[in-house]
Structure formats: structure tokens, C-alpha cells
Design a protein around this motif. Structure first.
Motif, PDB file in Angstrom:
ATOM      1  N   ALA A  99     -52.995 -33.056 201.442  1.00 14.20           N
ATOM      2  CA  ALA A  99     -53.392 -34.347 202.007  1.00 14.20           C
ATOM      3  C   ALA A  99     -54.064 -34.210 203.363  1.00 14.20           C
ATOM      4  O   ALA A  99     -54.362 -35.208 204.022  1.00 14.20           O
ATOM      5  N   GLY A 100     -54.336 -32.953 203.787  1.00  9.54           N
ATOM      6  CA  GLY A 100     -54.996 -32.726 205.068  1.00  9.54           C
ATOM      7  C   GLY A 100     -56.516 -32.860 204.973  1.00  9.54           C
ATOM      8  O   GLY A 100     -57.220 -32.755 205.962  1.00  9.54           O
ATOM      9  N   ARG A 101     -57.005 -33.090 203.729  1.00 10.31           N
ATOM     10  CA  ARG A 101     -58.455 -33.207 203.535  1.00 10.31           C
ATOM     11  C   ARG A 101     -58.917 -34.653 203.715  1.00 10.31           C
ATOM     12  O   ARG A 101     -58.104 -35.538 203.935  1.00 10.31           O
ATOM     13  N   ASP A 102     -60.240 -34.874 203.572  1.00  8.57           N
ATOM     14  CA  ASP A 102     -60.706 -36.245 203.803  1.00  8.57           C
ATOM     15  C   ASP A 102     -60.231 -37.185 202.691  1.00  8.57           C
ATOM     16  O   ASP A 102     -59.889 -36.762 201.580  1.00  8.57           O
ATOM     17  N   LEU A 103     -60.224 -38.458 203.051  1.00 11.12           N
ATOM     18  CA  LEU A 103     -59.651 -39.510 202.209  1.00 11.12           C
ATOM     19  C   LEU A 103     -60.189 -39.509 200.757  1.00 11.12           C
ATOM     20  O   LEU A 103     -59.417 -39.579 199.801  1.00 11.12           O
ATOM     21  N   ASP A 104     -61.515 -39.398 200.592  1.00 10.27           N
ATOM     22  CA  ASP A 104     -62.107 -39.486 199.253  1.00 10.27           C
ATOM     23  C   ASP A 104     -61.776 -38.259 198.407  1.00 10.27           C
ATOM     24  O   ASP A 104     -61.563 -38.375 197.193  1.00 10.27           O
ATOM     25  N   THR A 105     -61.721 -37.086 199.040  1.00  7.72           N
ATOM     26  CA  THR A 105     -61.376 -35.861 198.307  1.00  7.72           C
ATOM     27  C   THR A 105     -59.946 -35.969 197.777  1.00  7.72           C
ATOM     28  O   THR A 105     -59.671 -35.639 196.622  1.00  7.72           O
ATOM     29  N   VAL A 106     -59.037 -36.457 198.630  1.00  6.08           N
ATOM     30  CA  VAL A 106     -57.644 -36.624 198.207  1.00  6.08           C
ATOM     31  C   VAL A 106     -57.573 -37.672 197.083  1.00  6.08           C
ATOM     32  O   VAL A 106     -56.912 -37.457 196.064  1.00  6.08           O
ATOM     33  N   ALA A 107     -58.290 -38.772 197.252  1.00  4.93           N
ATOM     34  CA  ALA A 107     -58.276 -39.850 196.240  1.00  4.93           C
ATOM     35  C   ALA A 107     -58.795 -39.350 194.895  1.00  4.93           C
ATOM     36  O   ALA A 107     -58.245 -39.681 193.840  1.00  4.93           O
ATOM     37  N   ASP A 108     -59.852 -38.520 194.916  1.00  5.70           N
ATOM     38  CA  ASP A 108     -60.410 -37.985 193.671  1.00  5.70           C
ATOM     39  C   ASP A 108     -59.394 -37.106 192.952  1.00  5.70           C
ATOM     40  O   ASP A 108     -59.246 -37.172 191.733  1.00  5.70           O
ATOM     41  N   GLU A 109     -58.679 -36.267 193.720  1.00  6.58           N
ATOM     42  CA  GLU A 109     -57.696 -35.384 193.077  1.00  6.58           C
ATOM     43  C   GLU A 109     -56.543 -36.205 192.493  1.00  6.58           C
ATOM     44  O   GLU A 109     -56.084 -35.948 191.377  1.00  6.58           O
ATOM     45  N   ILE A 110     -56.094 -37.203 193.256  1.00  7.15           N
ATOM     46  CA  ILE A 110     -55.008 -38.062 192.766  1.00  7.15           C
ATOM     47  C   ILE A 110     -55.431 -38.765 191.468  1.00  7.15           C
ATOM     48  O   ILE A 110     -54.670 -38.838 190.517  1.00  7.15           O
ATOM     49  N   TRP A 111     -56.667 -39.208 191.437  1.00  7.11           N
ATOM     50  CA  TRP A 111     -57.156 -39.900 190.248  1.00  7.11           C
ATOM     51  C   TRP A 111     -57.222 -38.956 189.047  1.00  7.11           C
ATOM     52  O   TRP A 111     -56.779 -39.300 187.954  1.00  7.11           O
ATOM     53  N   SER A 112     -57.697 -37.739 189.262  1.00  6.14           N
ATOM     54  CA  SER A 112     -57.817 -36.836 188.107  1.00  6.14           C
ATOM     55  C   SER A 112     -56.443 -36.426 187.571  1.00  6.14           C
ATOM     56  O   SER A 112     -56.273 -36.254 186.365  1.00  6.14           O
ATOM     57  N   VAL A 113     -55.448 -36.324 188.457  1.00  2.00           N
ATOM     58  CA  VAL A 113     -54.102 -35.965 187.989  1.00  2.00           C
ATOM     59  C   VAL A 113     -53.426 -37.173 187.316  1.00  2.00           C
ATOM     60  O   VAL A 113     -52.712 -37.030 186.321  1.00  2.00           O
TER      61      VAL A 113
END
Ligand code: T5A
Ligand code: NA
Length: 209
Positions: free
Chosen positions: A179-193
Motif C-alpha cells: 500500500a506504499g504505492r500510488d493510489l491508482d496502482t493499489v486500486a488496480d491490484e485490489i480490483w484484480s484480486v
């Protein structure tokens, strides 16, 4: 076969971005036309929640065990609501849950087993997304707030207990996200999982722990 909704929990240290990310996930689900409900613990709106709120803002003092049981009771207040939503096919997204309960109380020195016991047989998440962040990175996000546990030494201990919890759970249901990365990168990973879970599940609701 009829399916039920998935129970998705987002956990993490203070300032990891949980509230930001559950809201982003809710938006994506709604855009896909998937029925979802967002919950948050502590739910500060109930009578028990108001006692928790007062404690967290240091406006009242409580024995460590008493506040632990209140956090758990606050989840039990909503357990049947969660079950009904899931049974009706709604995806439930939850901002913190029983894992925070164990992590924060065990970090204060209560034993791990004692901390787990009041939450035994609560509905178990189908997926827990653990937003991992170093205390240093969390601090850089505008600094910790004024609340009771928002101190670096406490957050370090909490992170250690979360690590122990994750080591005892199976990898499919507990996913650690950087979660130390930028907001959209984290959101994309959460969405794919999360996405595979939002198609509906045919297994019964599981129980903690
Ligand atoms: N607790 C909780 C217990 O002791 N026992 C229990 O059983 C439970 C359930 C209150 C406290 O209660 C304890 C744990 C907590 O100490 P809370 O109400 O959930 O819990 O706490 P909040 O203060 O609401 O939330 P947090 O401080 O944990 O923050 P979040 O939700 O993780 O982070 P968020 O989304 O608010 O973001 C924080 C800041 O960072 C920015 C945001 O814009 C915001 O300014 N941000 C980012 N910046 C850069 N990059 C990113 N990727 C960012 N994502 C967010
Ligand atoms: Na939050």
C-alpha cells in the motif's frame, strides 16, 4: 445453484489507505452493476460504537479487556446484517474487521488466543486484503492523527501481529498488498484480486477462525 455475495475485508495499519480503497472498490463494483454494501468497524454510530469512539479520542478510559470486548460486540451487532446481505447476493466490503481487533489488543500485551476468542464464529471473510505499509511511509501521509493508537511504536507492534495472523491463514483468503504505492496502482491490484469473488460464491459462509 443459487449463489451468495462475497465478504471482502480490507485491513491494514493506520493511514494505509483502507477507507480510500474501500470507496474506490465500491465505485468499481457499482460501475459493473454489482450489488454491494460498504461497512466499517468500528461502527461508531451504535451505542457501543459511541463508547469506542470516546475511548479512541481519549475522552474515556477503559480496561484493555473491556475495550477489546466492546470492539468485538460492535461486530456481533452487525453479524446478522452481514449474513442477510450475503445471502441476498450482495457483495459486502468491510473497512477493518476482527483482524484489527486481535492486532491492536495483542500489540498492547493481551495474549493472542484470548484476543481471538470473542470473535469465534463471526462470519469469516472470503477474502482479506491486507494493505501493508511501513510506519515511516504511513507517517509521511500527513502524519498520524490524534487518536489513541496513532503512534509509531504501537503501529510497529500491530504490524508484527498482523504478520502472525497472516502466517496462520491460507494464502487464498489473505492477500498482502503493498500500500506504499500510488493510489491508482493499489486500486488496480485490489480490483484484480477482488474481481473473481464478485461473481457470486456457492460455498456456505465460513466462520472465524
Ligand atoms: N481498532 C479497530 C481496534 O483497536 N480494534 C478493532 O477491533 C477495530 C475494528 C480506529 C482505530 O481502532 C482500532 C484501529 C484504529 O487505530 P479507524 O476508524 O478505521 O480505526 O481509523 P481511521 O482513522 O478512520 O483510518 P486510518 O487512520 O486507519 O486510515 P486509512 O483508512 O487506512 O487511510 P485513509 O484512506 O483515510 O488515508 C489516509 C491518508 O492517506 C492518503 C489519504 O488521502 C489520506 O490523507 N492516502 C494516500 N496517499 C498517498 N498514496 C496513497 N496510495 C494513499 N492512499 C491514501
Ligand atoms: Na479509515
Amino acid at each position: 445453484m443459487s449463489t451468495r455475495g462475497a465478504f471482502i475485508v480490507v485491513e491494514g495499519l493506520d493511514r494505509a489507505g483502507k477507507t480510500t480503497q474501500v470507496s474506490a472498490l465500491q465505485t468499481r463494483l457499482e460501475n459493473e452493476g454489482i450489488l454491494c454494501k460498504l461497512l466499517k468497524f468500528p461502527d461508531r454510530t451504535t451505542a457501543i460504537g459511541q463508547m469506542i469512539d470516546s475511548y479512541l479520542r481519549s475522552q474515556s478510559e477503559l480496561d484493555d479487556r473491556a475495550i477489546h470486548l466492546l470492539f468485538s460486540a460492535n461486530r456481533w451487532e452487525l453479524a446478522s446484517t452481514i449474513e442477510k446481505l450475503l445471502a441476498a447476493g450482495t457483495t459486502v466490503i468491510c473497512d477493518r474487521y476482527a483482524f484489527s481487533g486481535v492486532a491492536f489488543s495483542a500489540a498492547k500485551g493481551l495474549t493472542f488466543e484470548w484476543c481471538r476468542s470473542p470473535d469465534v464464529s463471526l462470519p469469516a471473510p472470503d477474502l482479506t486484503l491486507f494493505l501493508d505499509i511501513t510506519p515511516e511511509a504511513a507517517r509521511s501521509r500527513g502524519g498520524y492523527g490524534e487518536e489513541r493508537y496513532e503512534k509509531e511504536e504501537m503501529q510497529r507492534k500491530v504490524r508484527e501481529v498482523f504478520r502472525r495472523i497472516s502466517s496462520e491463514l491460507d494464502e487464498a483468503s489473505w492477500v498482502t498488498i503493498d500500500a506504499g504505492r500510488d493510489l491508482d496502482t493499489v486500486a488496480d491490484e485490489i480490483w484484480s484480486v477482488s474481481r473473481p469473488f464478485t461473481k457470486g460464491l456457492s460455498i456456505p459462509i465460513q466462520r472465524l477462525w
